[in-house]
Design a protein around this motif. Structure first.
Motif, short mmCIF file in Angstrom:
data_model
loop_
_atom_site.label_atom_id
_atom_site.label_comp_id
_atom_site.label_asym_id
_atom_site.label_seq_id
_atom_site.Cartn_x
_atom_site.Cartn_y
_atom_site.Cartn_z
N PRO A 103 -29.87 60.80 23.80
CA PRO A 103 -29.98 62.09 24.49
C PRO A 103 -30.62 61.92 25.85
N ASP A 104 -30.38 62.88 26.73
CA ASP A 104 -31.03 62.85 28.04
C ASP A 104 -32.55 62.80 27.88
N TYR A 105 -33.19 62.02 28.72
CA TYR A 105 -34.65 61.92 28.80
C TYR A 105 -35.27 61.27 27.56
N GLY A 189 -39.06 59.10 22.95
CA GLY A 189 -38.76 58.35 21.73
C GLY A 189 -38.73 56.86 21.90
N LEU A 190 -38.28 56.39 23.07
CA LEU A 190 -38.05 54.96 23.27
C LEU A 190 -38.41 54.58 24.69
N MET A 191 -39.11 53.45 24.83
CA MET A 191 -39.48 52.93 26.15
C MET A 191 -39.13 51.45 26.22
N ALA A 192 -38.61 51.04 27.37
CA ALA A 192 -38.42 49.62 27.66
C ALA A 192 -39.57 49.20 28.57
N ALA A 193 -40.31 48.17 28.19
CA ALA A 193 -41.52 47.83 28.95
C ALA A 193 -41.75 46.32 28.95
N GLY A 194 -42.34 45.84 30.04
CA GLY A 194 -42.65 44.42 30.15
C GLY A 194 -43.03 44.07 31.58
N GLY A 195 -42.81 42.82 31.96
CA GLY A 195 -43.16 42.39 33.31
C GLY A 195 -42.42 41.12 33.66
N VAL A 244 -38.55 46.58 23.71
CA VAL A 244 -38.20 47.95 23.39
C VAL A 244 -39.26 48.48 22.43
N LEU A 245 -39.95 49.53 22.85
CA LEU A 245 -40.98 50.17 22.03
C LEU A 245 -40.46 51.53 21.58
N GLU A 246 -40.74 51.87 20.32
CA GLU A 246 -40.26 53.15 19.79
C GLU A 246 -41.31 53.84 18.94
N ASP A 247 -41.27 55.15 19.00
CA ASP A 247 -41.98 55.94 18.02
C ASP A 247 -41.37 55.66 16.65
#
Length: 412
Positions: A103-105, A189-195, A244-247
């Motif tokens: 879904p959007d956002y 709900g979902l974030m992509a995170a790192g460096g 990938v981090l998720e609730d």
């Protein structure tokens, strides 16, 4: 995987991992080399470093962006961003996520960077000086900027959720994960995170040399020696990791097939002003992360050290770890001795390594290091160590006084 009833705060889960390191582009390839202590540090080849006092690096050899990305995107981006885009594709695939189906956002992106797109910027500056302004790429205005990686991942994935960038040198990679978890707790709900970093260029090299923290040794097996009496600095590397981090409820709702671990705790501090006589902030960051995770020190099965490689900084880290856990009370390791310090990309790679250690029950070694008998750390050296790893602590410090820590926990 079930969600308890009542006033339970849903866990933040790691459901996807992708990376790019001197051991290669795949998680399995990386782990195969790391678990046996394979050294990827060698003479710097990306430019002629013979006139510099430091000449070793952890390089990613054989990477051609055009093999993985469309040509138009290659022309728009720096090597740092290209590595991140490839890792992001693999992390989302690992998580079983097709961004277009979300879904959007519903998805956001947070990455850490320190140097930005040095290679792209230097190339365009050479064109400016030798050919004139008309020959400078229009993408010079964006490709060099530390925000470029987050922006390009968001565009490629169609992410319209909260996107951001954090800068904290080596600590920034953990701060990106902490910021991503904060956004998840706010409803994403979902974030992509790192460096990621890729500043093995003349200008990037000069910038790192200016800190006085780089090793000038010429032997790849004895140049980067944290917690060793012969340690005299670190060896730089390039690359990083994207997670990938998720609730937890989000992962359950979409039927996530893979859950690697829980991002259970996070803490960050700044060191006091130099000369104040106060202790550095790393111990406090550890305590904050453990408290945030609801984890006692005795429950931690392994610590992934920051491992700066200089006597003063290593001594400060030893004091912090011993102050929390006691002398030789917990195994400590620094697998980054195989690939070099990746700055913003280094700590996310350590997080991936910790997840793999939890999965296999194997602590990878700190290679080539020979700690003194007086060292109060139970340092895993020489060979990997078999162990039941349920909880791991990852530490990172950035030049200028940044300290961060995360707690990872196995998920049943």
């Amino acid at each position: 995987m079930t969600v308890p009833a009542g006033g339970y705060r849903a866990r933040t889960l790691i459901t996807g991992m992708g990376l790019a390191t001197p051991h290669g582009l795949g998680v399995d390839e990386f782990w195969a080399a790391t678990r046996i202590g394979k050294n990827a540090i060698g003479p710097l080849t990306r430019f002629d470093a013979s006139g510099y006092p430091a000449r070793l690096a952890g390089e990613i050899h054989g990477f051609a962006a055009a093999d993985h990305l469309p040509g138009r995107l290659v022309a728009q981006t720096d090597r740092m961003t290209q590595l991140a885009l490839v890792a992001a594709d693999r992390a989302l695939q690992d998580a079983g996520v097709t961004p277009a189906d979300l879904p959007d956002y519903a998805m956001g992106v947070v990455t850490a960077a320190g140097s930005g797109g040095f290679e792209f910027g230097e190339r365009e500056l050479r064109k400016l000086w030798s050919l004139g302004a008309n020959h400078v790429s229009a993408y010079q205005s964006s490709a060099w900027f530390p925000t470029a990686t987050t922006g390009q991942i968001a565009i490629r994935s169609g992410s319209r959720g909260p996107n951001g960038v954090v800068i904290g040198d080596q600590a920034g990679g953990l701060d990106a994960l902490g910021q991503a978890r904060r956004q998840i707790r706010r409803g994403t709900g979902l974030m992509a995170a790192g460096g990621f970093e890729a500043s093995l260029t003349p200008l990037g090299w000069a910038a790192r040399l200016s800190t006085g923290l780089m090793s000038t040794g010429d032997d790849p097996d004895r140049a980067y020696l944290p917690f060793d009496p012969d340690g005299r600095g670190y060896v730089p590397g390039e690359g990083g990791a994207l997670l990938v981090l998720e609730d937890e409820r989000n992962a359950l709702a979409r039927g996530a097939s893979t859950v690697h671990a829980e991002l259970a705790g996070y803490g960050a501090t700044l060191d006091p002003r130099p000369g104040s006589g106060r202790e550095p902030g790393l111990r406090r960051a550890i305590e904050l992360a453990l408290a945030d995770a609801g984890t006692a020190a005795a429950e931690v099965d392994v610590v992934f050290a920051d491992a700066a490689g200089t006597p003063e900084l290593d001594a400060a880290e030893i004091r912090a770890v011993v102050g929390v856990f006691g002398p030789r009370a917990v195994p400590v390791t620094a697998p980054k001795t195989m690939i070099g310090r990746l700055l913003a990309g280094g700590a996310p790679v350590d997080v991936v390594t910790a997840v793999l250690a939890i999965r296999e029950g194997l602590i990878p070694p700190t290679v080539n290091v020979e700690p003194s008998a007086a060292c109060e750390l139970d340092l895993v050296v020489g060979r990997p160590r078999t162990a039941s790893v349920r909880t791991a602590l990852v530490l990172a410090r950035g030049h200028g006084g940044f300290n961060s820590a995360v707690v990872l926990r196995a998920v049943d």
